[in-house]
Design a protein around this motif. Structure first.
Motif, PDB file in Angstrom:
ATOM      1  N   GLU A 274       0.799  -1.224   0.000  1.00 39.91           N
ATOM      2  CA  GLU A 274       0.000   0.000   0.000  1.00 39.91           C
ATOM      3  C   GLU A 274       0.831   1.272   0.000  1.00 39.91           C
ATOM      4  OE1 GLU A 274      -2.668  -0.190   3.277  1.00 39.91           O
ATOM      5  OE2 GLU A 274      -3.990  -1.694   2.363  1.00 39.91           O
ATOM      6  N   SER A 275       1.955   1.283   0.693  1.00 42.88           N
ATOM      7  CA  SER A 275       2.726   2.519   0.847  1.00 42.88           C
ATOM      8  C   SER A 275       3.705   2.784  -0.286  1.00 42.88           C
ATOM      9  CB  SER A 275       3.502   2.486   2.172  1.00 42.88           C
ATOM     10  OG  SER A 275       4.502   1.472   2.120  1.00 42.88           O
ATOM     11  N   LEU A 276       3.811   1.858  -1.232  1.00 38.84           N
ATOM     12  CA  LEU A 276       4.774   2.015  -2.313  1.00 38.84           C
ATOM     13  C   LEU A 276       4.513   3.295  -3.102  1.00 38.84           C
ATOM     14  CD1 LEU A 276       7.092   0.721  -4.033  1.00 38.84           C
ATOM     15  CD2 LEU A 276       5.283  -0.164  -5.503  1.00 38.84           C
ATOM     16  N   ARG A 277       5.558   4.033  -3.399  1.00 38.53           N
ATOM     17  CA  ARG A 277       5.483   5.228  -4.229  1.00 38.53           C
ATOM     18  C   ARG A 277       6.477   5.123  -5.385  1.00 38.53           C
ATOM     19  NH1 ARG A 277       1.713   5.460  -1.527  1.00 38.53           N
ATOM     20  NH2 ARG A 277       0.810   7.218  -0.378  1.00 38.53           N
ATOM     21  N   LEU A 278       6.134   5.734  -6.526  1.00 38.13           N
ATOM     22  CA  LEU A 278       7.051   5.779  -7.651  1.00 38.13           C
ATOM     23  C   LEU A 278       8.317   6.551  -7.280  1.00 38.13           C
ATOM     24  CD1 LEU A 278       4.709   6.501 -10.705  1.00 38.13           C
ATOM     25  CD2 LEU A 278       5.685   4.322  -9.996  1.00 38.13           C
TER      26      LEU A 278
END
Length: 348
Positions: free
Chosen positions: A48-52
């Motif tokens: 859920e917390s993954l960011r580009l």
């Protein structure tokens, strides 16, 4: 039932869609076969917390800029999934799903047969864009089967809240290991980040766009390698954890005991869970019947994206060995265009 087309693309994630964009422009008849139930490729499975690594404007597939995400400069995985779904709809890409490709064989007449769980396709050329998400790798650490806590690969990690109050070991010195270790800080009771070699964060100003430019210069004029600068992109959460002194790497342990890892000096660290952020292997079993020439580590030998031993077969999006930054949103377009150009020349 057998369908016939000029090109079959195996995989409907970002690489498969980029190939579809250029195949559509080339006027070739093609089909994209995707094993997933829904669009979005591996992005629909990330935590859920993954960011580009980069802002949306620098994370786009060919022809369609990724729109920004409200409230943040760094889009999350859900935003990317929505973008990919809209992309294939916008360009009316012929994606068939869920269709699992089991093998690719010769026809005997110069073509290829793509065997699936929903029939067979006869094609003149093939682009394999299956990625690696379905082939997680976990090293053979002594005692791994003895550990009584929970074990996950990156593919099984969803949210830090699942580890509230637990002692967690995160194994892996790449981006996933650093990001998940940072994600867990302040939520888990204790986090020990373990790497095979000392962790090296890239300079804070380097993002996904800069990585693509560095990789491209390396191919064009022998510029510096990304690995010369570091291994891990310092995303905002990683920087925050580092600056707070909460992200410290430890050397790799030598064995697992029932209660946790053990180091060469005898130290034991009791743990409730271990998360293996130890990478993937390319999902290429469907190509095995073609007996394509392989090189070190079992990789199929390629010139660019084209298989050295069979010009009808291209591999797209598996990493630098199939094109600089080809496993990234911003990088896959260039290699997809080249693959389709070569296929078009071959078929015409």
């Amino acid at each position: 039932m057998t369908e016939t087309t000029d090109v079959v693309v195996v995989g409907g994630g970002q690489a498969g869609l980029a190939a579809g964009y250029y195949l559509r422009r080339a006027g070739l008849d093609f089909a994209i076969l995707d094993a997933a139930e829904a669009p979005g490729g591996a992005w629909q499975h990330y935590w859920e917390s993954l960011r580009l690594f980069s802002p949306a404007a620098y994370s786009s597939l060919p022809g369609r800029p990724m729109p920004g995400q409200a409230g943040t400069e760094w889009p999350d995985a859900e935003h990317v999934t929505e973008y990919l779904a809209e992309y294939e709809k916008r360009y009316e890409l012929p994606v068939h799903r869920p269709v699992s490709v089991t093998s690719v064989t010769e026809t005997g007449g110069g073509g290829l047969l793509v065997h699936t769980d929903d029939g067979t396709w006869h094609t003149r050329a093939l682009i394999s864009a299956t990625g690696s998400w379905t082939r997680p790798f976990v090293p053979a650490v002594p005692g791994r089967e003895l550990f009584t806590g929970r074990q996950f690969h990156t593919t099984g990690y969803h949210r830090a809240a699942d580890f509230t109050g637990q002692r967690v070991v995160v194994v892996g010195g790449g981006n996933s290991g650093a990001q998940i270790a940072a994600d867990l800080t302040g939520v888990a009771a204790a986090v020990r980040w373990v790497t095979h070699r000392p962790a090296r964060l890239l300079p804070d100003e380097i993002d996904g766009r800069a990585l693509f430019e560095i990789a491209t210069r390396r191919v064009q004029d022998g510029g510096p390698r990304i690995s010369d600068l570091g291994d891990i992109v310092a995303t905002p959460p990683v920087r925050a954890a580092r600056n707070a002194g909460l992200l410290t790497d430890h050397p790799m342990f030598t064995a697992l005991t029932p209660t946790g890892p053990r180091w060469p000096d005898g130290e034991l660290w009791p743990a409730d869970a271990i998360i293996w952020c130890t990478g993937f292997r390319p999902a290429l079993a469907h190509l095995a019947p073609l007996a394509l020439h392989t090189e070190a580590r079992g990789r199929i030998a390629t010139t660019g994206t084209r298989a050295v031993s069979d010009p009808r077969v291209h591999l797209l999006g598996y990493g630098d060995w199939t094109g600089p930054a080809s496993a990234t949103l911003i990088g896959v377009g260039r290699t997809a265009r080249q693959a389709v150009t070569e296929i078009t020349d071959l078929l015409r």
